[in-house]
Motif scaffolding. Structure first.
Motif, PDB file in Angstrom:
ATOM      1  N   LYS A 192       0.833  -1.206   0.000  1.00  0.00           N
ATOM      2  CA  LYS A 192       0.000   0.000   0.000  1.00  0.00           C
ATOM      3  C   LYS A 192       0.865   1.253   0.000  1.00  0.00           C
ATOM      4  N   ASP A 193       0.237   2.387  -0.194  1.00  0.00           N
ATOM      5  CA  ASP A 193       0.922   3.652  -0.403  1.00  0.00           C
ATOM      6  C   ASP A 193       0.913   4.550   0.829  1.00  0.00           C
ATOM      7  N   PHE A 194       1.680   5.633   0.744  1.00  0.00           N
ATOM      8  CA  PHE A 194       1.656   6.694   1.749  1.00  0.00           C
ATOM      9  C   PHE A 194       0.591   7.682   1.286  1.00  0.00           C
ATOM     10  N   ALA A 195      -0.543   7.714   1.959  1.00  0.00           N
ATOM     11  CA  ALA A 195      -1.652   8.550   1.492  1.00  0.00           C
ATOM     12  C   ALA A 195      -2.184   9.436   2.610  1.00  0.00           C
ATOM     13  N   LEU A 196      -2.567  10.647   2.226  1.00  0.00           N
ATOM     14  CA  LEU A 196      -3.279  11.534   3.136  1.00  0.00           C
ATOM     15  C   LEU A 196      -4.721  11.050   3.257  1.00  0.00           C
ATOM     16  N   TRP A 202      -7.384   6.589  -5.428  1.00  0.00           N
ATOM     17  CA  TRP A 202      -8.820   6.429  -5.172  1.00  0.00           C
ATOM     18  C   TRP A 202      -9.076   5.396  -4.099  1.00  0.00           C
ATOM     19  N   PHE A 203      -9.817   5.805  -3.084  1.00  0.00           N
ATOM     20  CA  PHE A 203     -10.250   4.945  -1.984  1.00  0.00           C
ATOM     21  C   PHE A 203     -11.770   5.055  -1.929  1.00  0.00           C
ATOM     22  N   GLY A 204     -12.447   4.194  -2.601  1.00  0.00           N
ATOM     23  CA  GLY A 204     -13.905   4.308  -2.615  1.00  0.00           C
ATOM     24  C   GLY A 204     -14.340   5.463  -3.476  1.00  0.00           C
ATOM     25  N   ARG A 205     -15.114   6.374  -2.894  1.00  0.00           N
ATOM     26  CA  ARG A 205     -15.694   7.477  -3.667  1.00  0.00           C
ATOM     27  C   ARG A 205     -14.861   8.741  -3.707  1.00  0.00           C
ATOM     28  N   GLU A 206     -13.896   8.863  -2.836  1.00  0.00           N
ATOM     29  CA  GLU A 206     -13.151  10.113  -2.707  1.00  0.00           C
ATOM     30  C   GLU A 206     -11.692   9.960  -3.129  1.00  0.00           C
ATOM     31  N   PRO A 207     -11.166  10.909  -3.891  1.00  0.00           N
ATOM     32  CA  PRO A 207      -9.733  10.877  -4.212  1.00  0.00           C
ATOM     33  C   PRO A 207      -8.904  11.340  -3.022  1.00  0.00           C
ATOM     34  N   ARG A 208      -7.708  10.775  -2.911  1.00  0.00           N
ATOM     35  CA  ARG A 208      -6.771  11.166  -1.871  1.00  0.00           C
ATOM     36  C   ARG A 208      -5.406  11.360  -2.500  1.00  0.00           C
ATOM     37  N   TYR A 209      -4.609  12.246  -1.929  1.00  0.00           N
ATOM     38  CA  TYR A 209      -3.250  12.460  -2.403  1.00  0.00           C
ATOM     39  C   TYR A 209      -2.319  11.468  -1.717  1.00  0.00           C
ATOM     40  N   GLY A 210      -1.368  10.954  -2.490  1.00  0.00           N
ATOM     41  CA  GLY A 210      -0.416  10.018  -1.913  1.00  0.00           C
ATOM     42  C   GLY A 210       0.766   9.759  -2.812  1.00  0.00           C
ATOM     43  N   LEU A 211       1.673   8.931  -2.313  1.00  0.00           N
ATOM     44  CA  LEU A 211       2.837   8.469  -3.062  1.00  0.00           C
ATOM     45  C   LEU A 211       2.860   6.955  -3.024  1.00  0.00           C
ATOM     46  N   GLU A 212       3.257   6.357  -4.135  1.00  0.00           N
ATOM     47  CA  GLU A 212       3.484   4.917  -4.181  1.00  0.00           C
ATOM     48  C   GLU A 212       4.768   4.610  -3.412  1.00  0.00           C
ATOM     49  N   PRO A 213       4.913   3.401  -2.887  1.00  0.00           N
ATOM     50  CA  PRO A 213       6.127   3.065  -2.130  1.00  0.00           C
ATOM     51  C   PRO A 213       7.427   3.330  -2.897  1.00  0.00           C
ATOM     52  N   PHE A 219       6.818  15.249  -1.452  1.00  0.00           N
ATOM     53  CA  PHE A 219       5.439  14.782  -1.590  1.00  0.00           C
ATOM     54  C   PHE A 219       4.683  15.663  -2.580  1.00  0.00           C
ATOM     55  N   ALA A 220       4.755  16.972  -2.399  1.00  0.00           N
ATOM     56  CA  ALA A 220       4.020  17.903  -3.260  1.00  0.00           C
ATOM     57  C   ALA A 220       4.490  17.821  -4.710  1.00  0.00           C
ATOM     58  N   SER A 221       5.773  17.557  -4.917  1.00  0.00           N
ATOM     59  CA  SER A 221       6.320  17.491  -6.275  1.00  0.00           C
ATOM     60  C   SER A 221       6.024  16.176  -6.985  1.00  0.00           C
ATOM     61  N   ASN A 222       5.703  15.118  -6.239  1.00  0.00           N
ATOM     62  CA  ASN A 222       5.540  13.786  -6.819  1.00  0.00           C
ATOM     63  C   ASN A 222       4.186  13.157  -6.543  1.00  0.00           C
ATOM     64  N   VAL A 223       3.269  13.932  -6.002  1.00  0.00           N
ATOM     65  CA  VAL A 223       1.982  13.400  -5.547  1.00  0.00           C
ATOM     66  C   VAL A 223       1.195  12.753  -6.686  1.00  0.00           C
ATOM     67  N   LYS A 224       0.436  11.740  -6.311  1.00  0.00           N
ATOM     68  CA  LYS A 224      -0.485  11.078  -7.232  1.00  0.00           C
ATOM     69  C   LYS A 224      -1.886  11.150  -6.625  1.00  0.00           C
ATOM     70  N   VAL A 225      -2.895  11.131  -7.475  1.00  0.00           N
ATOM     71  CA  VAL A 225      -4.269  11.053  -6.999  1.00  0.00           C
ATOM     72  C   VAL A 225      -4.610   9.579  -6.883  1.00  0.00           C
ATOM     73  N   SER A 272      -7.100  12.918   2.535  1.00  0.00           N
ATOM     74  CA  SER A 272      -7.863  13.831   1.686  1.00  0.00           C
ATOM     75  C   SER A 272      -7.079  14.113   0.406  1.00  0.00           C
ATOM     76  N   ASN A 273      -7.604  15.020  -0.389  1.00  0.00           N
ATOM     77  CA  ASN A 273      -6.892  15.505  -1.569  1.00  0.00           C
ATOM     78  C   ASN A 273      -6.550  16.991  -1.382  1.00  0.00           C
ATOM     79  N   ARG A 274      -6.119  17.338  -0.164  1.00  0.00           N
ATOM     80  CA  ARG A 274      -5.722  18.712   0.162  1.00  0.00           C
ATOM     81  C   ARG A 274      -4.302  18.695   0.743  1.00  0.00           C
ATOM     82  N   PHE A 275      -3.399  19.438   0.117  1.00  0.00           N
ATOM     83  CA  PHE A 275      -2.025  19.483   0.598  1.00  0.00           C
ATOM     84  C   PHE A 275      -1.941  19.995   2.027  1.00  0.00           C
ATOM     85  N   ARG A 276      -2.844  20.860   2.411  1.00  0.00           N
ATOM     86  CA  ARG A 276      -2.771  21.422   3.772  1.00  0.00           C
ATOM     87  C   ARG A 276      -2.932  20.334   4.849  1.00  0.00           C
TER      88      ARG A 276
END
Length: 133
Positions: A50-54, A98-109, A90-96, A56-60
């Motif tokens: 699994k990935d490192f994910a916030l 999907w976890f169910g219905r909502e997108p989240r920001y994260g990085l692959e391992p 993270f901000a320079s390499n972030v990916k969107v 949410s899809n908000r950098f803050r």
């Protein structure tokens, strides 16, 4: 409780103190504070790969300076520290993601820095340090 597994693994590996305070509203957005007020957030995933994910899809919502990914190993009661990132990386390499219905920001391992470089970084900001691999 699952998140604590990752926190305890990181604490043991890098000689950090776990905050054992129970809070109704959670933490400030980080799990450890290194010298120089450098904040570190641990994200523990319950499955390998699994990935490192916030949450949410908000950098803050990435409130820490550093993020660390952990997941279980094939051995019972064993946690792997997979890798780490800085907020800037993270901000320079972030990916969107999907976890169910909502997108989240994260990085692959594979997008994370190697854990050995985290040991070097912590050593550079800490007077006494021992990495317990």
């Amino acid at each position: 409780v699952n998140g604590l597994k990752g926190e305890f693994a990181v604490a043991e590996a890098f000689g950090l103190d776990v905050n054992r305070e129970i809070r109704r509203t959670g933490d400030e957005g980080w799990d450890f504070t290194l010298p120089g007020e450098i904040h570190m957030e641990v994200k523990h995933r319950t499955a390998r790969g699994k990935d490192f994910a916030l949450y949410s899809n908000r950098f803050r919502d990435f409130k820490a300076d550093l993020g660390v990914l952990t997941w279980p190993t094939d051995q019972p009661w064993s946690i792997e520290i997979v890798g780490w990132t800085t907020k800037t990386h993270f901000a320079s390499n972030v990916k969107v993601l999907w976890f169910g219905r909502e997108p989240r920001y994260g990085l692959e391992p594979d997008d994370l820095f190697d854990v050995s470089s985290l040991a070097q970084f912590i050593e550079s900001v800490t007077d006494s340090f021992e990495y317990n691999d």
